[in-house]
Design a protein around this motif. Structure first.
Motif, PDB file in Angstrom:
ATOM      1  N   THR A 787       0.845  -1.188   0.000  1.00  0.00           N
ATOM      2  CA  THR A 787       0.000   0.000   0.000  1.00  0.00           C
ATOM      3  C   THR A 787       0.882   1.239   0.000  1.00  0.00           C
ATOM      4  O   THR A 787       1.677   1.448   0.928  1.00  0.00           O
ATOM      5  CB  THR A 787      -0.917   0.024   1.235  1.00  0.00           C
ATOM      6  N   GLU A 788       0.754   2.051  -1.045  1.00  0.00           N
ATOM      7  CA  GLU A 788       1.512   3.295  -1.153  1.00  0.00           C
ATOM      8  C   GLU A 788       0.945   4.092  -2.325  1.00  0.00           C
ATOM      9  O   GLU A 788       0.207   3.560  -3.155  1.00  0.00           O
ATOM     10  CB  GLU A 788       3.005   3.017  -1.373  1.00  0.00           C
ATOM     11  N   SER A 789       1.295   5.344  -2.370  1.00  0.00           N
ATOM     12  CA  SER A 789       0.842   6.195  -3.464  1.00  0.00           C
ATOM     13  C   SER A 789       1.995   7.104  -3.910  1.00  0.00           C
ATOM     14  O   SER A 789       2.588   7.798  -3.079  1.00  0.00           O
ATOM     15  CB  SER A 789      -0.350   7.045  -3.007  1.00  0.00           C
ATOM     16  N   PRO A 790       2.337   7.035  -5.216  1.00  0.00           N
ATOM     17  CA  PRO A 790       1.734   6.201  -6.260  1.00  0.00           C
ATOM     18  C   PRO A 790       2.185   4.749  -6.130  1.00  0.00           C
ATOM     19  O   PRO A 790       3.183   4.454  -5.462  1.00  0.00           O
ATOM     20  CB  PRO A 790       2.267   6.841  -7.547  1.00  0.00           C
ATOM     21  N   ALA A 791       1.457   3.871  -6.791  1.00  0.00           N
ATOM     22  CA  ALA A 791       1.802   2.453  -6.729  1.00  0.00           C
ATOM     23  C   ALA A 791       3.044   2.172  -7.566  1.00  0.00           C
ATOM     24  O   ALA A 791       3.264   2.774  -8.612  1.00  0.00           O
ATOM     25  CB  ALA A 791       0.638   1.606  -7.243  1.00  0.00           C
ATOM     26  N   ASP A 816      -3.060   1.408  -4.239  1.00  0.00           N
ATOM     27  CA  ASP A 816      -2.919   2.855  -4.065  1.00  0.00           C
ATOM     28  C   ASP A 816      -4.265   3.388  -3.598  1.00  0.00           C
ATOM     29  O   ASP A 816      -5.226   3.441  -4.380  1.00  0.00           O
ATOM     30  CB  ASP A 816      -2.523   3.495  -5.398  1.00  0.00           C
ATOM     31  N   ASN A 818      -5.315   6.257  -3.209  1.00  0.00           N
ATOM     32  CA  ASN A 818      -5.758   7.419  -3.971  1.00  0.00           C
ATOM     33  C   ASN A 818      -6.232   7.053  -5.373  1.00  0.00           C
ATOM     34  O   ASN A 818      -6.863   7.868  -6.047  1.00  0.00           O
ATOM     35  CB  ASN A 818      -4.619   8.442  -4.066  1.00  0.00           C
ATOM     36  N   LYS A 841      -8.228   5.556   3.896  1.00  0.00           N
ATOM     37  CA  LYS A 841      -7.637   6.608   3.074  1.00  0.00           C
ATOM     38  C   LYS A 841      -7.621   7.918   3.855  1.00  0.00           C
ATOM     39  O   LYS A 841      -8.666   8.459   4.185  1.00  0.00           O
ATOM     40  CB  LYS A 841      -8.435   6.774   1.780  1.00  0.00           C
TER      41      LYS A 841
END
Length: 875
Positions: A787-791, A816, A818, A841
């Protein structure tokens, strides 16, 4: 060179499902007795049975390279051929590069299809079927000696309906009649020469025939058909029935759950250990093929699985003068980078391979497996089979030293070797010098890849072994593009400048340094015994005869200066070669399956290589996938085509779906783009619809076709892994990505093993890829939801931590918050729960990266600290 011959194991006839259920062999016509007179020829009655390239790779550079290629047909022609009137047969309308090479033969060729079959039935003529591929050297030899000969062509046209097949476009045709060839001769290879009844039943087979023998066969079989056609029909019909019985035998009743996978894996490992050539690398004797799926690919997965096992068994290597002591890093590096010297190179042979094993003291099975795989890959890198000047690896070596290659370069070899080199690189501990040749080989393949890259971004199939020595030449020679005379090297390297270090030590020529390092000899370095056509006389095939350290010591210069001289010399040779020699013929069709393999290799390169290298690899993989989806895939029917050249080719076969699904799953994990995962799921569903055997389990290799008399199943690995083995891994992975359908995917995976259980038990070494994938499953897959943004950011610390190790049991899922992967979530309950809980989120959109590690579909708590993630991954 030797006849292009794949080494098929006895497993094809070993299991009782083949032609020996009543201890009877296939009966064949016995009135013809012909003895082949050239090495490698056969009839069915008598059977002889790191100054590496490291340049930025860019597709844009490929067009200039391809423009240097000779546009002459790959079949060699007389010097006066240009003055002869050109004959054209109906193959002039074909799309296949291989068929087009025969469009000027005086033979009245037909493509495989109804027109030829109806003519054979109407005129009651037997069919001569010739199967090959455009980069096949011995296919060219047969064409030059026989198919271009007016007398031979007249015999063929009078007595037969002649059909030419590109095995790369029609693997279903090739597989059926290759099985017959293997069953009746004990081996196989290309070109394939088969005589059929008008009903397509085979009654006589061979591979390459010298011109005199070939005419004898043509005349004799014509007489046999004229005198007693029903005898041929009866024989052919019986053959097909026996093949059908073998193919349609029911799956083992014992079930996949009872297969002793760990035991079979150890059995296969032990066999490879006995076959291992500890002097030159590889397994068995010459000729040597990389055969990744049954050797280095299997060993990498075996080593990884064994490292995960809590009870890693210690074994002892055979004794030698240094028994009990592991080799030093310098010893290992010298084995990888240079030819062995002294008595060892000529030691007495023993065991299955005829090679004494180097002592390495007590080793775990995992360490021994890794050692064999790494050493083999290092010897391929150092050998002449590797193009040190332009990058890439040739099809195989005709000698045991990986020195003199068969010079064709195939896309599927580059793809598999790229992936295998990087997998082994990840398995070798950081800081270990054995990593260097593995990374260098991977980069060499990437440096070569633009030559096989089309302007559309999808990959061509192959480059030929033969080419014109100069732009003014009219006759092709095998290896002409790649080999060098000592005088040529002296002339080309005359402009390479030496540094003060070299000049002060009395080194006067860069060529002297280069020739000593790369084994160049004044009279050529090719053993005449490996050059039966005499095309390599006086020529040198470059190979690493000495390490750079040895070179520096020999000439009394620094290692840095030696490296600079060798790097500059290779660059000068490449520049001269590109300007002064026509490239070999390019097979410019696109094959879906092979592009799938390359997408997998590039996806791994994107994960392993830093910075621009990784980004460029990922971009090339995505470009290929984009073209296939846009031009080789029918979104309405969901079907793939097998190949593309000036339009779509034949329907896709099972390996096209399997290899592309694998590539898309790898691309999804590398890029984080869910579109690749969702397309992979759709393709797997279509593969199941077209090829799954609802009655006996497992997968047919092709769709139903009225002109293919038997729908074959073939799980044995060859130059590529089998479609069945790759499908097995795909099903395991998809059961975690689309976990809602886990039971369905698992059931089909079990049926793949069950339908091949008998062969796995009797000859597991023939199904190395399937066994390796089953072994990974036995140890258990691990889902990692990042899980992270951006993927999938290349800068992601979590992904860097995960990707720095080889984990074939890893299923990486990107989330992601977002931009949640809603399409994948529809088939994955774990992802769906993350998507449907907005409290996960943050309101400001700032996501704290974490990793959930899941086993048996049970996930642990999110891991936020890299140290904790390291501990979990190392457990």
């Amino acid at each position: 060179m030797h006849l292009v011959r794949q080494h098929y194991s006895v497993a094809r006839l070993h299991a009782t499902r083949t032609f020996s259920s009543n201890s009877t062999r296939l009966r064949i016509l016995s009135s013809t007795r012909l003895t082949p007179s050239a090495p490698g020829s056969r009839s069915i009655l008598h059977t002889q049975t790191s100054s590496s390239v490291h340049r930025t790779f860019s597709p844009a550079s490929a067009e200039k390279t391809r423009s240097m290629s000779s546009d002459a047909p790959s079949t060699a022609r007389d010097r006066n051929a240009a003055d002869k009137p050109r004959h054209q047969n109906r193959l002039v309308n074909a799309k296949s590069p291989y068929l087009l090479q025969h469009a000027e033969n005086p033979v009245d060729w037909y493509e495989w299809g109804p027109e030829a079959f109806e003519k054979a039935k109407r005129e009651d003529k037997p069919i001569f079927l010739s199967v090959g591929y455009s980069a096949c050297h011995w296919c060219h030899v047969l064409a030059h000696e026989s198919f271009e000969d007016e007398v031979t062509a007249k015999l063929m046209n009078e007595h037969y309906v002649n059909i030419k097949v590109d095995r790369e476009e029609r693997p279903d045709v090739d597989r059926l009649y290759m099985t017959y060839l293997q069953a009746t001769t004990g081996g196989g290879g290309w070109p394939v020469s088969i005589w059929l009844t008008p009903e397509l039943h085979p009654f006589f087979a061979g591979t390459y025939f010298p011109p005199g023998n070939f005419r004898q066969v043509l005349v004799k079989l014509a007489e046999v058909w004229e005198e007693d056609p029903e005898r041929c029909r009866s024989t052919g019909k019986q053959v097909i029935e026996q093949l059908r019985e073998a193919t349609e035998a029911p799956a083992s009743s014992s079930g996949s759950a009872n297969l002793p996978i760990p035991s079979l894996a150890h059995k296969t490992f032990s066999r490879l250990a006995r076959q291992f050539d500890s002097t030159h690398g590889g397994f068995g004797r010459a000729p040597k093929f990389p055969q990744v799926s049954t050797t280095t690919g299997f060993l990498a997965r075996f080593a990884a699985a064994e490292q995960r096992s809590p009870a890693a068994k210690v074994v002892s290597s055979p004794s030698s003068s240094s028994a009990g002591q592991p080799p030093s890093a310098q010893e290992v590096l010298s084995y990888l980078d240079a030819e062995p010297h002294g008595e060892e190179a000529g030691a007495d042979l023993e065991g299955e391979t005829g090679r004494p094993a180097k002592a390495a003291g007590g080793q775990t099975d995992a360490a021994r497996a890794l050692e064999m795989a790494v050493f083999t890959m290092g010897r391929i890198y150092a050998g002449g089979v590797h193009d040190h000047v332009g990058g890439g690896v040739a099809r195989y070596s005709v000698d045991e030293r990986w020195h003199v290659p068969h010079f064709e370069k195939m896309l599927y070899d580059q793809a598999q070797l790229l992936r295998s080199a990087l997998e082994l690189y990840l398995l070798v501990p950081e800081g270990d010098p054995q990593r260097a040749p593995l990374l260098a080989l991977a980069r060499s393949i990437l440096a070569y890849l633009p030559t096989l890259t089309s302007l559309a971004g999808v990959f061509f199939s192959a480059e030929d072994a033969d080419s014109l020595p100069t732009f003014h030449s009219t006759k092709k020679r095998e290896g002409a593009f790649y080999t060098w005379t000592a005088a040529e090297i002296d002339a080309v390297l005359g402009g390479v400048k030496l540094g003060e270090d070299s000049l002060s030590k009395g080194v006067m020529k860069a060529a002297d340094v280069f020739k000593w390092t790369y084994g160049v000899e004044e009279d050529g370095n090719c053993d005449p015994g490996h050059d039966i056509q005499g095309e390599l006389k006086g020529q040198n095939v470059l190979y690493l005869a000495h390490t750079h350290e040895e070179t520096a010591h020999m000439f009394g210069i620094s290692g840095v200066e030696a490296e600079r001289i060798l790097t500059d010399s290779l660059a000068a040779l490449k520049d001269w070669r590109d300007k002064n020699r026509p490239r070999p013929h390019l097979d410019d069709k696109f094959v879906t399956a092979w592009n799938g393999l390359m997408i997998s290799g590039l996806a791994l390169a994107a994960e392993v290589l830093p910075g621009a290298e990784g980004r460029q690899a990922l971009g090339m993989a995505e470009d290929a996938a984009k073209f296939i989806k846009g031009s080789m895939y029918d979104s309405e029917t969901g079907e793939l085509c097998r190949s593309w050249r000036e339009g779509k080719g034949p329907r896709g076969v099972t390996e096209d779906y399997a290899f592309l699904v694998q590539g898309l799953l790898d691309l999804y994990e590398a890029s984080g783009k869910e579109e690749y995962a969702t397309w992979a799921i759709l393709l797997q569903e279509k593969q199941d619809e077209l090829f799954f055997d609802e009655d006996n389990g497992g997968y047919f290799t092709s769709a139903p076709d009225e002109h293919i008399l038997i729908r074959m199943k073939d799980a044995q690995d060859g130059a590529e892994p089998s479609a069945a083995s790759v499908t097995l891994a795909n099903l395991y992975r998809l059961s975690h990505i689309a976990e809602d359908h886990h039971a369905e995917f698992a059931k089909k995976a079990a049926s793949v093993l069950q339908s091949n259980a008998q062969l796995l038990e009797h000859a597991p070494f023939a199904l190395g890829s399937m066994l390796a994938n089953a072994m990974v499953h036995e140890r258990g897959y691990v889902q990692m939801i990042v899980t992270e943004s951006p993927a999938a950011s290349p800068q992601s610390p979590a992904l860097k931590t995960i990707r720095k190790r080889f984990m074939p049991h890893r299923v990486l899922i990107h989330f992601d918050p977002n931009a949640p992967p809603k399409k994948v979530a529809k088939a994955n309950g774990t992802l769906r729960s993350l998507v449907e809980h907005p409290e996960e989120k943050p309101s400001d959109g700032d996501v704290r990266p974490n990793v959930r590690v899941c086993q048996d579909f049970t996930c642990g708590l999110p891991i936020y600290e890299l140290s904790e993630l390291e501990s979990v991954l190392n457990a």
